[in-house]
Design an enzyme around this catalytic site. Structure first.
Site, mmCIF file in Angstrom:
data_model
loop_
_atom_site.group_PDB
_atom_site.id
_atom_site.type_symbol
_atom_site.label_atom_id
_atom_site.label_comp_id
_atom_site.label_asym_id
_atom_site.label_seq_id
_atom_site.Cartn_x
_atom_site.Cartn_y
_atom_site.Cartn_z
ATOM 1 N N SER A 85 0.800 -1.224 0.000
ATOM 2 C CA SER A 85 0.000 0.000 0.000
ATOM 3 C C SER A 85 0.832 1.273 0.000
ATOM 4 O O SER A 85 0.368 2.317 -0.462
ATOM 5 C CB SER A 85 -0.931 0.011 1.218
ATOM 6 O OG SER A 85 -0.192 -0.148 2.424
ATOM 7 N N HIS A 87 -0.666 5.849 6.752
ATOM 8 C CA HIS A 87 -0.154 5.809 5.377
ATOM 9 C C HIS A 87 0.208 7.224 4.938
ATOM 10 O O HIS A 87 -0.329 8.202 5.456
ATOM 11 C CB HIS A 87 -1.203 5.230 4.420
ATOM 12 C CG HIS A 87 -1.323 3.747 4.500
ATOM 13 N ND1 HIS A 87 -2.104 3.118 5.436
ATOM 14 C CD2 HIS A 87 -0.753 2.755 3.759
ATOM 15 C CE1 HIS A 87 -2.018 1.804 5.275
ATOM 16 N NE2 HIS A 87 -1.192 1.564 4.267
#
Length: 265
Positions: A40, A247
């Protein structure tokens, strides 16, 4: 006769020079494709602007591979990084685009193998001691089990794309210690998480070096932009979109990851 020999000699030199130049041009043209592998952090989760065709892989047009391809116009660009990927997923599902004409490969992998999503969930929801214990479990995995899995991935990439420059990107530290956060995890928890991130990066860097590949350390570019810095390029817990938690933001991709890839490619 002498002039004829000189002419023949000059002609042979020109022919040899042409062959060398043509060969060099052919060699340079042979490796012009770019393939972006990984998890990711490479697909761009957290950056938004996801390609609907990528489904749950959540590939973003603002992820560093897409940004690099847009600015460098490689002859081909295969973006196969996928949210949630572990080393086995790379080996089983992502190596298809690699071939002898691949000139550049980028990848981030290993964080999911080590269970960092579960680590962060545990640390957010449970006690400090439970958090630290879970971090220590992840550290033990990174030390004992992950190296062989990384080796398998790197060797497979080299076998399928023998002419490629392979840049392995690491992970940022999540927290600036003694920073601006007034709630959330304790400093003990943040320090433990940062220490595990360093161990993961250092382990990856060691295996990358052993494989003869290139490591891109994003801790340098993210310094001063961790969570609690007041200028974070990482999402903290996002209860409305939990998958984006921890993230990189779009700025984290463009200013944290992209410059490292560009400097190493």
């Amino acid at each position: 006769m002498r002039r004829t020999r000189i002419a023949a000699y000059v002609t042979s030199l020109l022919f040899a020079a042409t062959a060398v130049l043509t060969g060099a041009a052919t060699a340079q043209a042979a490796g012009t494709g770019y393939v972006a592998l990984g998890d990711s952090y490479s697909s761009g989760v957290g950056a938004g602007s996801y390609d609907s065709a990528s489904g749950s892989c959540k590939r973003s047009t603002k992820a560093y591979p897409a940004l690099w391809a847009a600015s460098h116009s490689p002859a081909s660009f295969n973006f196969v990084a996928c949210s949630g990927a572990v080393t086995g997923d790379v080996l089983n599902n992502q190596l298809g685009p690699l071939n002898s004409s691949t000139g550049l490969v980028s990848i981030s992998i290993g964080g999911n193998d080590a269970g960092f999503a579960d680590v962060m969930t545990t640390c957010v929801l449970y006690s400090e001691s439970t958090c630290v214990n879970r971090v220590n479990q992840a550290r033990a995995y990174v030390t004992s089990t992950l190296p062989a899995k990384l080796d398998a991935v790197y060797q497979a990439i080299k076998a399928k794309a023998p002419s490629a420059r392979v840049v392995v990107l690491g992970y940022p530290r999540f927290y600036q210690l003694d920073g601006s956060c007034i709630a959330g995890l304790s400093e003990t928890e943040r320090s433990a998480i940062n220490g595990a991130a360093d161990l993961l990066d250092n382990t990856i860097a060691g295996r990358v070096s052993a494989a003869g590949l290139t490591f891109g350390d994003v801790r340098t570019t993210f310094t001063g932009h961790e969570i609690c810095s007041g200028s974070s390029w990482l999402h903290s817990v996002n209860w409305t979109n939990i998958g984006e938690s921890y993230h990189p933001t779009a700025t984290g991709q463009s200013s944290g990851y992209l410059p490292v890839l560009t400097s190493k490619a």
